[in-house]
Motif scaffolding. Structure first.
Motif, PDB file in Angstrom:
ATOM      1  N   LYS A 141      14.256 -28.174   8.632  1.00  0.00           N
ATOM      2  CA  LYS A 141      14.179 -27.990   7.452  1.00  0.00           C
ATOM      3  C   LYS A 141      12.783 -28.536   6.827  1.00  0.00           C
ATOM      4  N   GLU A 143      12.164 -25.255   6.746  1.00  0.00           N
ATOM      5  CA  GLU A 143      11.951 -23.838   7.155  1.00  0.00           C
ATOM      6  C   GLU A 143      13.155 -22.785   6.997  1.00  0.00           C
ATOM      7  N   PRO A 144      13.349 -21.746   6.485  1.00  0.00           N
ATOM      8  CA  PRO A 144      14.336 -20.840   6.159  1.00  0.00           C
ATOM      9  C   PRO A 144      15.081 -20.591   7.551  1.00  0.00           C
ATOM     10  N   ASP A 145      14.506 -20.314   8.405  1.00  0.00           N
ATOM     11  CA  ASP A 145      15.052 -19.813   9.803  1.00  0.00           C
ATOM     12  C   ASP A 145      16.145 -20.866  10.143  1.00  0.00           C
ATOM     13  N   PHE A 147      18.053 -22.734   8.513  1.00  0.00           N
ATOM     14  CA  PHE A 147      19.431 -22.421   7.590  1.00  0.00           C
ATOM     15  C   PHE A 147      20.072 -21.018   8.114  1.00  0.00           C
ATOM     16  N   LEU A 148      19.222 -20.029   8.275  1.00  0.00           N
ATOM     17  CA  LEU A 148      19.767 -18.815   8.967  1.00  0.00           C
ATOM     18  C   LEU A 148      20.420 -18.821  10.210  1.00  0.00           C
ATOM     19  N   ASN A 170      14.243 -29.460   0.954  1.00  0.00           N
ATOM     20  CA  ASN A 170      15.570 -28.835   1.649  1.00  0.00           C
ATOM     21  C   ASN A 170      16.341 -28.071   0.859  1.00  0.00           C
ATOM     22  N   ALA A 173      14.660 -24.807  -0.306  1.00  0.00           N
ATOM     23  CA  ALA A 173      14.868 -23.795   0.609  1.00  0.00           C
ATOM     24  C   ALA A 173      16.258 -23.410   0.785  1.00  0.00           C
ATOM     25  N   ALA A 174      17.112 -23.858   0.924  1.00  0.00           N
ATOM     26  CA  ALA A 174      18.611 -23.546   0.753  1.00  0.00           C
ATOM     27  C   ALA A 174      19.012 -22.632  -0.363  1.00  0.00           C
ATOM     28  N   LEU A 177      17.928 -19.196  -0.471  1.00  0.00           N
ATOM     29  CA  LEU A 177      18.670 -18.396   0.424  1.00  0.00           C
ATOM     30  C   LEU A 177      20.115 -17.949   0.057  1.00  0.00           C
TER      31      LEU A 177
END
Length: 198
Positions: A141, A143-145, A147-148, A170, A173-174, A177
């Motif tokens: 975190k 980094e978007p990936d 969470f995805l 964090n 970023a979440a 998304l």
């Protein structure tokens, strides 16, 4: 629903000053100097992604902070950050699972800490359906990936998830998304958020 909980200062209280205190004593380096110099820089992030070994991380941090410590001494300080579990958070996690929701932990962490906290706090593992750790996933975190990946693994869309974390970056970023995200500033936030919801 999918509920995603960070670990440090969300489920378990942590305090990096405790590590600095141990290192100050063992390395005979003034605590004020360590507090001034300590930062979560490149080596810290590499360690949390599993890109460098525990020993390489310890050497890098000792070098950054001007400490002459053995790996064992470094580890003693590193493990001292854990203060204790937040029982209210654990109770809420257990209630969510009992009513059929999915509860997971998503933590930026490292191998040294993962060798320590599960043995100290076995109740944390028991309160979660799954645990996602940055050093095992090769990403961290915010980094978007990361969470995805959790959403994909769990089979939920972003709008079916709620994320709790103590770090604003964090949370941002979440949120970007489409995940409903809650900034945890102290131990009252999670019980307060769930008041009337559980």
């Amino acid at each position: 629903m999918l509920y995603i909980f960070d670990l440090g200062n969300v489920i378990v209280d942590i305090d990096f000053n405790r590590a600095l205190g141990v290192w100050s004593d063992l390395g005979r380096v003034p605590l004020a100097l360590l507090q001034k110099e300590f930062q979560m820089g490149e080596a810290f992030e590499q360690h949390e992604r599993g890109e460098i070994s525990d020993e390489a991380f310890a050497a890098a941090l000792c070098d950054e902070l001007g400490m002459a410590l053995s790996f064992e001494q470094f580890t003693a300080g590193w493990q001292a950050i854990f203060v204790g579990v937040r029982p209210d958070a654990l109770l809420i996690m257990q209630k969510l699972r009992a009513q059929g929701d999915r509860v997971v932990i998503l933590s930026n962490t490292n191998r040294l800490h993962c060798e320590f906290w599960p043995t100290q706090y076995p109740e944390v593992q028991k309160a979660a359906d799954a645990i996602y750790l940055s050093q095992e996933m090769g990403m961290r975190k915010p980094e978007p990936d990361i969470f995805l990946k959790v959403l994909q693994q769990e089979g939920f869309s972003a709008d079916q998830a709620v994320f709790f974390d103590d770090n604003q970056a964090n949370i941002d970023a979440a949120t970007a998304l489409g995940i409903n995200s809650v900034l945890v500033t102290d131990a009252k936030v999670i019980p307060g958020w769930f008041a009337g919801r559980l």
